[in-house]
Design an enzyme around this catalytic site. Structure first.
Site, PDB file in Angstrom:
ATOM      1  N   GLU A  73     -82.756  19.606  18.281  1.00 35.64           N
ATOM      2  CA  GLU A  73     -82.420  19.469  19.712  1.00 35.64           C
ATOM      3  C   GLU A  73     -81.217  20.349  20.066  1.00 35.64           C
ATOM      4  O   GLU A  73     -81.164  20.949  21.143  1.00 35.64           O
ATOM      5  CB  GLU A  73     -82.133  18.007  20.048  1.00 35.64           C
ATOM      6  CG  GLU A  73     -83.390  17.152  19.909  1.00 35.64           C
ATOM      7  CD  GLU A  73     -83.114  15.685  20.189  1.00 35.64           C
ATOM      8  OE1 GLU A  73     -82.479  15.039  19.336  1.00 35.64           O
ATOM      9  OE2 GLU A  73     -83.510  15.211  21.256  1.00 35.64           O
ATOM     10  N   GLU A 106     -87.748  11.765  14.496  1.00 36.35           N
ATOM     11  CA  GLU A 106     -87.210  10.495  15.011  1.00 36.35           C
ATOM     12  C   GLU A 106     -88.246   9.390  15.014  1.00 36.35           C
ATOM     13  O   GLU A 106     -87.932   8.225  14.766  1.00 36.35           O
ATOM     14  CB  GLU A 106     -86.653  10.679  16.431  1.00 36.35           C
ATOM     15  CG  GLU A 106     -85.315  11.404  16.506  1.00 36.35           C
ATOM     16  CD  GLU A 106     -85.454  12.919  16.578  1.00 36.35           C
ATOM     17  OE1 GLU A 106     -86.539  13.457  16.239  1.00 36.35           O
ATOM     18  OE2 GLU A 106     -84.480  13.585  16.981  1.00 36.35           O
TER      19      GLU A 106
HETATM   20  C1  HSC Z   1     -81.732  11.842  15.435  1.00 43.19           C
HETATM   21  O1  HSC Z   1     -81.463  12.974  15.180  1.00 43.19           O
HETATM   22  C2  HSC Z   1     -81.607  11.233  16.798  1.00 43.19           C
HETATM   23  C3  HSC Z   1     -81.474  12.264  17.872  1.00 43.19           C
HETATM   24  O2  HSC Z   1     -82.712  12.664  18.370  1.00 43.19           O
HETATM   25  C4  HSC Z   1     -80.819  11.699  19.101  1.00 43.19           C
HETATM   26  C5  HSC Z   1     -79.475  11.183  18.971  1.00 43.19           C
HETATM   27  C6  HSC Z   1     -78.991  10.847  20.340  1.00 43.19           C
HETATM   28  C7  HSC Z   1     -77.962   9.773  20.326  1.00 43.19           C
HETATM   29  C8  HSC Z   1     -77.586   9.413  21.755  1.00 43.19           C
HETATM   30  C9  HSC Z   1     -76.517   8.421  21.740  1.00 43.19           C
HETATM   31  C10 HSC Z   1     -75.885   8.204  23.214  1.00 43.19           C
HETATM   32  N1  HSC Z   1     -77.817  10.965   8.773  1.00 43.19           N
HETATM   33  O3  HSC Z   1     -82.991  12.568   1.760  1.00 43.19           O
HETATM   34  P1  HSC Z   1     -81.941  13.024   0.822  1.00 43.19           P
HETATM   35  C11 HSC Z   1     -78.276  11.364   3.709  1.00 43.19           C
HETATM   36  S1  HSC Z   1     -82.288  10.772  14.241  1.00 43.19           S
HETATM   37  C12 HSC Z   1     -77.080  10.417   7.799  1.00 43.19           C
HETATM   38  O4  HSC Z   1     -81.815  12.360  -0.499  1.00 43.19           O
HETATM   39  P2  HSC Z   1     -83.309  15.523   0.539  1.00 43.19           P
HETATM   40  C13 HSC Z   1     -79.205  10.516   2.855  1.00 43.19           C
HETATM   41  O5  HSC Z   1     -79.098   9.154   3.188  1.00 43.19           O
HETATM   42  C14 HSC Z   1     -82.206  11.711  12.753  1.00 43.19           C
HETATM   43  N2  HSC Z   1     -77.338  10.598   6.501  1.00 43.19           N
HETATM   44  O6  HSC Z   1     -82.022  14.598   0.594  1.00 43.19           O
HETATM   45  C15 HSC Z   1     -78.662  10.835   1.483  1.00 43.19           C
HETATM   46  O7  HSC Z   1     -77.474  10.103   1.309  1.00 43.19           O
HETATM   47  P3  HSC Z   1     -77.083   9.495  -0.117  1.00 43.19           P
HETATM   48  C16 HSC Z   1     -83.333  12.654  12.626  1.00 43.19           C
HETATM   49  C17 HSC Z   1     -78.386  11.348   6.188  1.00 43.19           C
HETATM   50  O8  HSC Z   1     -82.833  16.867   0.216  1.00 43.19           O
HETATM   51  C18 HSC Z   1     -78.286  12.307   1.582  1.00 43.19           C
HETATM   52  O9  HSC Z   1     -78.118  12.560   2.973  1.00 43.19           O
HETATM   53  N3  HSC Z   1     -83.295  13.277  11.319  1.00 43.19           N
HETATM   54  C19 HSC Z   1     -79.197  11.941   7.146  1.00 43.19           C
HETATM   55  O10 HSC Z   1     -84.369  14.892  -0.303  1.00 43.19           O
HETATM   56  C20 HSC Z   1     -79.326  13.240   1.038  1.00 43.19           C
HETATM   57  O11 HSC Z   1     -80.572  12.920   1.633  1.00 43.19           O
HETATM   58  C21 HSC Z   1     -83.950  12.760  10.293  1.00 43.19           C
HETATM   59  O12 HSC Z   1     -84.633  11.762  10.409  1.00 43.19           O
HETATM   60  C22 HSC Z   1     -78.885  11.731   8.502  1.00 43.19           C
HETATM   61  N4  HSC Z   1     -79.599  12.272   9.486  1.00 43.19           N
HETATM   62  O13 HSC Z   1     -83.886  15.517   2.018  1.00 43.19           O
HETATM   63  C23 HSC Z   1     -83.810  13.474   8.988  1.00 43.19           C
HETATM   64  N5  HSC Z   1     -80.177  12.638   6.530  1.00 43.19           N
HETATM   65  O14 HSC Z   1     -76.899  10.665  -1.013  1.00 43.19           O
HETATM   66  C24 HSC Z   1     -83.501  12.499   7.895  1.00 43.19           C
HETATM   67  C25 HSC Z   1     -79.966  12.486   5.218  1.00 43.19           C
HETATM   68  O15 HSC Z   1     -75.853   8.715   0.169  1.00 43.19           O
HETATM   69  N6  HSC Z   1     -83.260  13.150   6.619  1.00 43.19           N
HETATM   70  N7  HSC Z   1     -78.893  11.718   4.995  1.00 43.19           N
HETATM   71  O16 HSC Z   1     -78.271   8.642  -0.502  1.00 43.19           O
HETATM   72  C26 HSC Z   1     -84.245  13.633   5.856  1.00 43.19           C
HETATM   73  O17 HSC Z   1     -85.411  13.627   6.199  1.00 43.19           O
HETATM   74  C27 HSC Z   1     -83.870  14.172   4.509  1.00 43.19           C
HETATM   75  O18 HSC Z   1     -82.637  13.627   4.146  1.00 43.19           O
HETATM   76  C28 HSC Z   1     -83.769  15.706   4.428  1.00 43.19           C
HETATM   77  C29 HSC Z   1     -83.169  16.113   3.050  1.00 43.19           C
HETATM   78  C30 HSC Z   1     -85.187  16.285   4.558  1.00 43.19           C
HETATM   79  C31 HSC Z   1     -82.887  16.261   5.491  1.00 43.19           C
END
Ligand code: HSC
Ligand code: NAD
Length: 697
Positions: A105, A125
């Site tokens: 985004e 998301e």
């Molecule tokens: C989002 O973006 C919402 C937005 O649209 C809107 C927001 C608006 C808000 C408005 C408010 C007014 N955050 O998976 P791994 C950690 S929703 C925090 O083992 P890989 C994970 O927990 C988000 N932590 O690595 C782990 O920690 P640990 C959308 C996150 O290489 C470490 O990083 N994005 C995190 O196998 C390593 O992760 C997603 O859904 C995050 N976003 O895979 C993506 N992402 O070591 C989610 C990861 O303590 N992430 N961590 O266990 C993934 O799909 C995978 O982590 C990757 C990497 C593919 C990025």
């Protein structure tokens, strides 16, 4: 924290670079830094373009999920992105690695987008029960065809840089690998060409014709199976097509807030973190796994062939042993067919398949061919005698330090290990069928299994792109032990009056991928039958034993593979059909047992099913077979089709309240005190007003 975002000048190009390992999540600190650096960049007279890029292995992988559920802190991501979009000089997102969620985004808020090869871009998301809440649902369909935008947003699957380029999501796939350098070079070109800012928000939105939109809506609703986020995602895309940009953003925000407050998003976020937590075990912390490159597989039936394919697709070398040449050829054919289907589905290139078959895979009938294997996994018949024989022979031929693994579904791993002179090297690796597709791997740890063998099981799972859960030794480990128990509750309900078809309907309505009777037919009813016979001697004579499942097997009705089980399977019949003969068999048993059938509502079916599942799961945790409730959740989510948006049975129990589940169990106990004995852990937590979640940390 101060140096998470830094600004440097490269001539007239301002470079804002973020460094927030491991995935550059857009945390509060990053948003503060990004806003500060961005404003500083624009305030400099010499700035003619701004490049936003990240260090480490990825561009922003999204908003920081750990901040969800806490009061949001300014600057909010949507506002920050609006500010980026409003810049009076071109802003370029220079991307690598994963560009996900709020990360993509942010890139959509930039005016130009360049990505190095290998970049993956997506809006996942929806898999967290949310929608892109920082303008993604409004900007994406302004940049790419509306059908593609709807698919990316409702499905959540990332696309490659090349696919993003062809859709118009990015402007260029860079030749080099350094996103920063590529971004600066691109910025220079744009400056030289006199290019202006190009805010996506001011473009007209691409649209779907009403009929097309309805088609997409029907498809999304079908695939959602009870999940609310995919439908809200489509609502937001529809708003982009029908409302002015600013109003669309408001609608997106309102839908986002609704989803954020939902139980479903809490459950899905629980599942996300639980899947990352399962591998964190004190037992293997800092322990190096053994190197595994050459693998042996004993038995090339349903499971052995699937395990071989899973390993081959992940680059391992596989030798598969069967009982004789005929069986070995049959196994080789199955492996070849599965690889062929991977080619057809675009998962594997044909030349790669040919190379695998020529160089990395062979069958044999001689165990001596395992002499060089780093790990041998046994997938022969589920019989202790056969397993003992196999392990005795493996012990004779395998090199010291080789891991000897069993894929047994139920049998005692300690007894199997005792057949060898090296029980420290023996482990259970319980794959699920089809083994090259299902994500779950139970790593079963015996009483003598060495920590580095356990670490190797987890490392292997990672290599095979599976999620591994540690399980202790008991009949059925985590998943099948729980399954056996709720299976009894399901059979009990049928005996009491529910039809198998009503049970399946209620539970698919609850969100299960398949009902238990359809699953039984798929797996083969003979498997459960063999298991019941194995356990017959130990069965409590006071237990109500439903005989109808045995009757079906005696009639040769093993499920799909014989064309009949609980359902009838006929070519061209449009799916499984209920069978009145099955109802007659059940009715006869009720009569023989003097049971007057009663009506059982869908709600009661669900309550009984869940109470049995949660009760046995609590025993599994209480006995230390699963380390934490989250291990049970990950097991049921990835191996048993439990609806992900319910977070797993333990999370579900917390959601509805442990006291309520306990009350149900106590009520059912009055009618069947053998089946329904409250688990001590459940009683204790309910009495203390605590949740299963409190045991996860
Ligand atoms: C989002 O973006 C919402 C937005 O649209 C809107 C927001 C608006 C808000 C408005 C408010 C007014 N955050 O998976 P791994 C950690 S929703 C925090 O083992 P890989 C994970 O927990 C988000 N932590 O690595 C782990 O920690 P640990 C959308 C996150 O290489 C470490 O990083 N994005 C995190 O196998 C390593 O992760 C997603 O859904 C995050 N976003 O895979 C993506 N992402 O070591 C989610 C990861 O303590 N992430 N961590 O266990 C993934 O799909 C995978 O982590 C990757 C990497 C593919 C990025
Ligand atoms: P299967 O009957 O399809 O295959 C077993 C294979 O082992 C046969 O091809 C047989 O020829 C071969 N075999 C038997 N003895 C052998 C020996 N001594 N040496 C070499 N090969 C031998 O069985 P399956 O469904 O693949 O199950 C295998 C194991 O996996 C069992 O322990 C089962 O409990 C477990 N398992 C099965 C499933 C499932 O859904 N089918 C799921 C998880 C685990």
């Amino acid at each position: 924290m101060a140096n998470q975002v830094n600004l440097t000048m490269d001539g007239s190009v301002a470079v804002v670079r973020v460094d927030n390992p491991p995935v550059n999540a857009l945390s509060h600190a990053v948003r503060v830094g990004l806003q500060g650096s961005f404003r500083a960049a624009l305030s400099r007279a010499e700035t003619k373009a701004v490049v936003i890029c990240c260090t480490g292995r990825s561009f922003f992988a999204g908003a920081d999920i750990r901040e969800f559920g806490k009061p949001p802190l300014a600057p909010f991501l949507p506002d920050l992105i609006t500010e980026i979009e409003a810049a009076q000089v071109p802003v370029i997102a220079a991307m690598h690695g994963n560009v996900l969620g709020g990360g993509l985004e942010a890139a959509l808020g930039a005016h130009y987008r360049i990505a190095v090869k290998g970049t993956r871009l997506g809006l996942p998301e929806v898999s967290l029960g949310l929608l892109p809440g920082a303008g993604g649902t409004q900007r994406l369909p302004r940049l790419i065809p509306a059908a593609d935008a709807a698919r990316m947003i409702t499905g959540g699957k990332p696309v490659s840089a090349d696919a993003a380029l062809s859709m118009g999501l990015i402007d260029r796939v860079a030749d080099g690998t350094d996103a920063r350098a590529e971004g600066i070079a691109f910025a220079r070109e744009l400056i030289a060409a006199g290019k202006e800012p190009r805010p996506a928000g001011s473009l007209l939105c691409n649209i779907l014709e009403p009929a097309e939109l309805e088609g997409v809506r029907a498809k999304v609703a079908r695939a959602a199976r009870g999940a609310i986020a995919p439908i809200a995602c489509l609502d937001a895309v529809e708003a982009a097509m029908s409302l002015p940009f600013e109003d669309g953003l408001k609608k997106e925000r309102a839908l986002f807030q609704e989803l954020m407050a939902s139980d479903q998003s809490t459950a899905l976020i629980h599942a996300f973190f639980a899947e990352r937590q399962v591998g964190k075990l004190p037992e293997i912390e800092g322990v190096d796994p053994r190197a595994i490159n050459r693998m042996g597989v004993v038995g090339g039936g349903t499971m052995g062939a699937g395990i071989a394919v899973s390993a081959l697709l992940s680059g391992l070398d596989v030798t598969l042993a069967e009982r004789d040449e005929v069986a070995a050829d049959r196994a080789a054919d199955s492996v070849g067919r599965m690889l062929e289907s991977a080619v057809k589905r675009g998962k594997l290139a044909a030349p790669q398949r040919d190379a695998i078959l020529a160089q990395a895979f062979r069958t044999t009938t001689r165990y001596e061919d395992f002499a060089q294997a780093d790990l041998v996994i046994e997938a022969v018949f589920e019989s202790m005698d056969v397993k003992k024989d196999v392990f005795t022979r493996l012990d004779e031929v395998c090199k010291p330090g080789a891991i000897l693994a069993s894929n047994t579904s139920y049998l005692d791993l300690n007894r199997i290990a005792a057949m060898t002179s090296r029980p420290q090297d023996v482990i259970g690796l319980h794959f699920f069928s089809p083994a090259h597709v299902m994500r779950l791997l139970e790593v079963v740890v015996g009483k003598d299994t060495a920590p580095d063998a356990v670490a190797s099981g987890f490392a292997l799972a990672k290599r095979l792109k599976k999620v591994a859960v540690r399980a202790g030794v008991c009949d059925g480990f985590i998943g099948n032990r729980i399954l056996s128990h709720y299976g009894k509750a399901v059979y009990g309900m049928v005996l009491a009056g529910a039809s198998p078809y009503a049970v399946d309907k209620a539970l698919t309505g609850f969100g299960l991928a398949m009902g238990p009777f359809a699953v039984g037919d798929l797996a083969g009813l003979d498997i459960g039958w063999a298991n019941r016979k194995r356990l017959a001697a130990e069965r409590d004579p006071r237990e109500t034993y439903p005989e109808f499942a045995d009757r079906l097997c005696e009639l040769g009705r093993f499920g799909r593979k014989t064309g009949r089980g609980f359902y009838i399977y006929e070519e061209g019949a449009g799916g499984p059909k209920p069978d009145p003969e099955v109802e007659d068999i059940i009715a006869a048993e009720r009569t023989a047992k003097g049971i007057t059938p009663r009506a059982i509502s869908e709600d009661e079916i669900i309550s009984r099913y869940m109470a049995a599942m949660v009760n046995e799961a609590a025993r599994v945790v209480g006995d230390g077979i699963a380390l934490r409730p989250l291990d049970v959740d990950v097991t049921l989510l990835n191996g048993y089709g439990f609806p992900r948006w319910r977070g797993g049975p333990m999370h579900y129990a917390d959601t509805i309240g442990l006291d309520r589940i306990l009350q149900d169990i106590c009520r059912f106990h009055e009618e069947d005190p053998i089946l329904w004995q409250p688990a001590p852990l459940l009683e204790r937590l309910a009495a203390e007003g605590r949740s299963f979640g409190s045991l996860n940390t």
